[in-house]
Design a protein around this motif. Structure first.
Motif, short mmCIF file in Angstrom:
data_model
loop_
_atom_site.label_atom_id
_atom_site.label_comp_id
_atom_site.label_asym_id
_atom_site.label_seq_id
_atom_site.Cartn_x
_atom_site.Cartn_y
_atom_site.Cartn_z
N LYS A 377 0.86 -1.19 0.00
CA LYS A 377 0.00 0.00 0.00
C LYS A 377 0.89 1.23 0.00
N GLU A 380 -0.35 4.85 1.17
CA GLU A 380 -0.68 4.84 2.60
C GLU A 380 0.59 4.83 3.46
N ASP A 383 2.24 8.28 3.27
CA ASP A 383 1.48 9.26 4.07
C ASP A 383 1.72 9.08 5.56
N GLN A 384 1.73 7.84 5.97
CA GLN A 384 1.90 7.56 7.40
C GLN A 384 3.31 7.98 7.87
#
Ligand code: ATP
Ligand code: MG
Length: 397
Positions: A377, A380, A383-384
């Protein structure tokens, strides 16, 4: 003995910059002001003023500054954009006064050969510089009976006549050249704790880049000491520059995800593609137009043309590699010169050396890498990591 009250700073390529010259001069001036930061241990104001005078910068030392010319000289040796500088005495352009001062300051110097180097940058002086060289030279010969050597003098007495008076000095100190830090804008510098990336950072600064450092750590797999080492390296690189940002990005979650789903031989390339993706997000936030790394061609398995191509395809922002053509020995020598070497070689764990197979791929193909990534992913994870990134400054603001 010479008793410097001023420093004359001559800059490197800035003179060539045509219309932009004022901009470069302003940047250099700002950087020189940062000597105050460099000398913060003393906590005194060493510079009274910096003025642009006839194509050079003239620094007037404060009373505190006059007591520590050596410390200031050593700071100026690290200010990019400076070709050379001279610690000078300032006097009115009165020739008989100057002649007796030259005799005074040279009275305790032992030398075998000498020359006088008078230069004038204004036209009102009633005599030629040649005449000054001869007159002052005669005075020295009369007293010391030493011959002139125009080419290789042991003692060189410089007299620069400017509109503001005469500047008298004996030594020209070399600066690092290059362009003032900040004059080329900002760029991301990916800083590991190793030998190479601090040297790459130095080359970026040398060409006028104001670096924004990004470091990836794998806490809890790597220790806080590794991160501290990176802070230390950034501080060495910035000791005479403005305070700079250091982004600390947690990378363990991404590595765990890669570990779980990807083939081991592709891990390094996958790590690297994630790193540059994250660096690109920070680049956009920070108004940066490039990413610098410490890679050099063929140094390790991951640093082949094929692998660099595949890593570049993960981002649009260009990746710059100032060490691309350098041998390890050359990089080590440079690291010693810029004083990052001894910190770099301290033992540390790096996130990139974690979970690395014996035989990583040396000629990755983009299709293979993209297939590996399709199981991840990607957005994701990026971003995290960005969300959990910490921002620090390398030196006090
Ligand atoms: P270095 O001596 O700079 O660590 P290296 O020879 O160990 O480089 P690699 O580990 O392949 O080579 O790393 C190549 C480049 O990728 C580094 O020079 C650096 O710019 C970047 N890089 C690697 N690891 C990190 C990290 N943990 N944080 C930030 N950048 C990194
Ligand atoms: Mg490394």
């Amino acid at each position: 003995m010479l008793d410097p009250t001023h420093i004359i700073v001559h800059y490197a390529e800035i003179g060539l910059k045509g219309k932009n010259r004022a901009y470069f001069e302003r940047k250099l001036k700002e950087n020189i002001k940062n000597i105050k930061i460099a000398l913060r241990r003393v906590r005194q104001n060493t510079l009274e003023s910096i003025k642009l005078v006839q194509g050079r910068l003239i620094i007037t030392l404060s009373e505190e500054g006059k007591n520590q010319p050596d410390a200031i000289a050593s700071a100026l040796k690290s200010i990019f954009g400076i070709a050379y500088f001279c610690l000078a005495e300032h006097h009115p352009a009165d020739l008989s006064l100057l002649r007796s001062r030259v005799l005074e300051i040279t009275s305790d110097i032992s030398y075998q050969t000498f020359r006088i180097t008078a230069r004038k940058s204004y036209s009102n002086l009633p005599v030629t510089t040649q005449k000054i060289n001869e007159d002052f030279g005669e005075a020295l010969i009369e007293r010391d009976h030493k011959p002139v050597s125009l080419k290789y003098p042991e003692l060189n007495v410089h007299l620069d006549f400017l509109t503001a008076g005469a500047y008298l000095y004996l030594v020209k100190h070399a600066g690092p050249g290059g362009l003032p830090v900040g004059s080329s804008g900002r760029a991301i510098v990916m800083l590991s704790g190793g030998l190479d990336s601090p040297v790459a950072a130095w080359y970026a600064q040398h060409r006028g880049i104001h670096p924004i450092y990004v470091h990836f750590h794998s806490i809890p797999y790597t220790s806080e000491a590794s991160t501290e080492k990176v802070r230390q390296l950034a501080r060495i690189l910035d000791k005479f520059q403005r305070p700079t940002k250091l982004y600390l990005v947690p990378f363990a979650t991404i590595q765990e995800a890669i570990l779980k789903s990807a083939e081991p031989r592709f891990r390094v390339i996958l790590y690297r593609r994630f790193m540059v993706r994250i660096a690109e997000v920070i680049a956009e936030q920070e108004n940066c137009w490039g990413i610098f790394t410490g890679e050099s061609l063929g140094q390790v398995a991951s640093q082949t043309m094929e692998n660099m191509y595949v890593v570049q395809q993960a981002v649009r922002v260009p990746i710059h590699r100032p060490l691309i053509g350098m041998d390890k020995q050359e990089i080590i020598k440079k690291a010693q010169e810029i004083e990052t070497h001894d910190t770099s070689i301290l033992a540390h764990e790096d996130c990139c050396t974690l979970f690395i197979p014996k035989h990583p791929v040396t000629k990755a193909r983009l299709v293979d890498i993209e297939r590996q990534e399709s199981a991840l992913k990607t957005q994701e994870l990026v971003d995290q990591a960005i969300k959990n990134t910490q921002l620090e400054y390398t030196t006090e603001k």
